[in-house]
Design a protein around this motif. Structure first.
Motif, PDB file in Angstrom:
ATOM      1  N   ASN A  54      45.239  44.136  31.198  1.00 33.38           N
ATOM      2  CA  ASN A  54      43.808  44.307  31.455  1.00 33.38           C
ATOM      3  C   ASN A  54      43.135  43.063  32.039  1.00 33.38           C
ATOM      4  O   ASN A  54      41.934  43.063  32.277  1.00 33.38           O
ATOM      5  N   HIS A  56      42.550  41.716  34.959  1.00 28.97           N
ATOM      6  CA  HIS A  56      42.616  41.961  36.393  1.00 28.97           C
ATOM      7  C   HIS A  56      42.239  40.724  37.205  1.00 28.97           C
ATOM      8  O   HIS A  56      42.649  40.571  38.357  1.00 28.97           O
ATOM      9  N   THR A  60      44.101  39.205  40.470  1.00 26.73           N
ATOM     10  CA  THR A  60      43.400  38.824  41.701  1.00 26.73           C
ATOM     11  C   THR A  60      43.780  37.404  42.122  1.00 26.73           C
ATOM     12  O   THR A  60      43.946  37.123  43.321  1.00 26.73           O
ATOM     13  N   VAL A  71      46.826  46.801  40.784  1.00 32.81           N
ATOM     14  CA  VAL A  71      46.124  47.430  39.659  1.00 32.81           C
ATOM     15  C   VAL A  71      46.325  48.946  39.693  1.00 32.81           C
ATOM     16  O   VAL A  71      46.567  49.586  38.657  1.00 32.81           O
TER      17      VAL A  71
END
Length: 308
Positions: A54, A56, A60, A71
């Motif tokens: 989770n 993210h 990135t 993702v």
């Protein structure tokens, strides 16, 4: 000297569960030894749970503008594994069939925890740098499904069947554009390969999937809709590029804003979910619409197919 231990002084899990669990691994570069733990899945005779990466923002940092693709792959892998667990329970961990290239299931082991959810969360926190332990208010994880509930989950959304009935009542022959499962009113998403691309409607001018935003189950609704979006993207990318290319749309049913059975908080959750889904659709260059009745959705389909 005899040493006697008072076991009552040791901590114990009074309501613990035992389950088999396995890590979900991502190989970002084919043939490389590099691996990321992107999830943990656990299952026993009573249910199953999948906990996904989770963080993210870390993804990135690694992949920049390509991060949404990673993702999406993580989400798709999680959804496919949920469907496989619903069909095969722990066998899906011992003999996995990953649907996404570069995703594998690690060695299956047995462990104990307060719950299936707690077990997967603790192992994710221990194994993955792409995971941050979540609170009870965090809705970004895939929800635990009991085996009994999985049957209704696999039976699918009634919306596609209702849209099919409406369209057929308005235009004879248009029923043939709906998938065989819908036309024959069969239970959907049956195991024919968990990675089978599912398309609800494929006409001469429009390819569409349908989904329902359920006020009382918004998290599961969003994950299922993202799966259908991915199916649409795969189907769109299969088509040759030409001026005659068909439109590809994800068409959702949402409760009317004046629905007395939906609270203000639930309406706010639905609006927030829609923003997330619209962003996902924009990234994949797909169109997403949310309408509040079967009739409106059916008329949208007819509008496309009857256009001169």
């Amino acid at each position: 000297m005899t040493l006697r231990l008072d076991t009552s002084r040791f901590p114990s899990l009074k309501e613990s569960v035992r389950a088999h669990w396995a890590p979900i691994l991502l190989e970002p570069i084919s043939g490389s030894d590099e691996r990321f733990v992107i999830g943990v899945a656990a299952a026993n005779a009573n249910g199953f749970h999948v906990e996904l990466a989770n963080c993210h923002e870390k993804i990135t940092c690694f992949y920049g503008e390509n991060a949404p693709t990673i993702v999406n792959a993580i989400t798709l892998a999680g959804m496919c594994l949920l469907e496989d667990l619903a069909e095969r329970s722990t066998e899906a961990l011992f003999s996995p069939d990953p649907p996404v290239s570069g995703v594998t299931i690690g060695r299956c082991r047995e462990s104990e925890g307060a719950s299936l959810e707690a077990l997967t969360q603790s192992w994710m926190a221990a194994l993955s740098s792409l995971y941050s332990p979540r609170t009870s208010h965090d809705v970004q994880s895939l929800t635990t499904l009991a085996v009994g509930d999985a049957e209704s989950q696999r039976a699918g959304d009634r919306l596609p069947f209702l849209v099919c009935d409406f369209v057929k009542s308005k235009r004879e022959g248009f029923g043939e554009y709906f998938s065989t499962d819908i036309r024959e009113a069969r239970a959907r998403r049956s195991k024919g390969g968990s990675h089978r691309v599912v398309i609800d409607f494929a006409g001469p001018r429009l390819v569409a999937n349908f989904g329902t935003l359920k006020a009382g189950a918004i998290t599961n609704s969003v994950h299922l809709i993202k799966r259908r979006l991915w199916d649409l993207k795969v189907e769109r990318d299969r088509e040759p590029h030409s001026i005659l290319a068909r439109a590809h749309e994800m068409i959702l049913h949402r409760p009317p804003k004046d629905d007395p059975q939906v609270s203000d908080q639930q309406q706010a959750n639905i609006s927030e979910a829609l923003e997330d889904l619209e962003q996902q659709a924009d990234q994949e260059e797909l169109r997403l619409l949310a309408l509040d009745s079967v009739q409106s959705i059916g008329n949208r389909v007819l509008q496309y197919e009857l256009a001169a």
